[in-house]
Design a protein around this motif. Structure first.
Motif, mmCIF file in Angstrom:
data_model
loop_
_atom_site.group_PDB
_atom_site.id
_atom_site.type_symbol
_atom_site.label_atom_id
_atom_site.label_comp_id
_atom_site.label_asym_id
_atom_site.label_seq_id
_atom_site.Cartn_x
_atom_site.Cartn_y
_atom_site.Cartn_z
ATOM 1 N N ASP A 86 0.616 -1.196 -0.003
ATOM 2 C CA ASP A 86 -0.025 -0.031 -0.053
ATOM 3 C C ASP A 86 0.660 1.232 0.123
ATOM 4 O O ASP A 86 0.470 2.177 0.498
ATOM 5 N N ILE A 87 2.054 1.229 -0.646
ATOM 6 C CA ILE A 87 2.813 2.314 -0.823
ATOM 7 C C ILE A 87 2.285 3.135 -2.116
ATOM 8 O O ILE A 87 2.393 2.620 -3.207
ATOM 9 N N ASP A 88 2.225 4.363 -2.008
ATOM 10 C CA ASP A 88 1.829 5.328 -3.224
ATOM 11 C C ASP A 88 3.175 5.526 -4.134
ATOM 12 O O ASP A 88 4.247 5.472 -3.586
ATOM 13 N N TYR A 89 2.872 5.489 -5.333
ATOM 14 C CA TYR A 89 4.023 5.182 -6.229
ATOM 15 C C TYR A 89 3.659 6.073 -7.620
ATOM 16 O O TYR A 89 2.525 6.442 -7.944
ATOM 17 N N ASP A 90 4.706 6.520 -8.139
ATOM 18 C CA ASP A 90 4.413 7.291 -9.621
ATOM 19 C C ASP A 90 5.748 6.766 -10.381
ATOM 20 O O ASP A 90 6.779 6.256 -9.778
#
Length: 152
Positions: A86-90
């Motif tokens: 559940d880590i936000d990434y781009d």
């Protein structure tokens, strides 16, 4: 200093240390709630080769470096590991000199930390072949963490 954005540099030789890079990114981003920006820099020849290998139809559409990076196997594996935690990434792709583009990308995304992978190299090897990690460490606008591959 709060860590809101971590840039994880992903290069052509990082497949062997992908789990270590993911582990470090998760260890930082998990507790801080930071977004991990996966940055993959291609030289012009690496970009052309990736376009061919990934079967992009360059006659039908313009293909950005971001598009190529998103479909790259190493990035897809990292995305999977980050999503599982559940880590936000781009994902960002760039074309050019690896070191210069990573430093520019760190500034662009306002990175609070940059993670770069590498392998142990002798001082002579660094002098002869150069060191991307060293170049990035000396020029980065933010602190840099060097993630060495497992030597098991």
């Amino acid at each position: 200093m709060a860590i809101e954005t971590t840039l994880l540099a992903v290069g052509p030789s990082d497949a062997d240390r992908i789990d270590r890079l993911a582990e470090e990114a998760i260890d930082i981003a998990g507790p801080t709630g930071a977004t991990v920006v996966l940055g993959h820099v291609f030289t012009k020849s690496e970009y052309s080769e990736a376009l061919d290998n990934l079967d992009f139809d360059v006659t039908a559409e313009e293909v950005s470096a971001d598009d190529v990076a998103r479909r790259h196997a190493t990035i897809r594996k990292l995305v999977s590991q980050l999503a599982d935690e559940d880590i936000d990434y781009d994902v960002r792709g760039r074309i050019g000199d690896h070191g210069e583009e990573l430093v520019e990308l760190a500034s662009e995304v306002d990175a609070d930390q940059l993670l770069v992978g590498g392998r142990k190299r002798s001082p002579t090897g660094k002098a002869v072949f150069g060191s991307l990690a060293q170049e990035v460490m000396l020029s980065s606008p933010c602190p840099v963490t060097f993630v060495r591959e497992d030597t098991k």
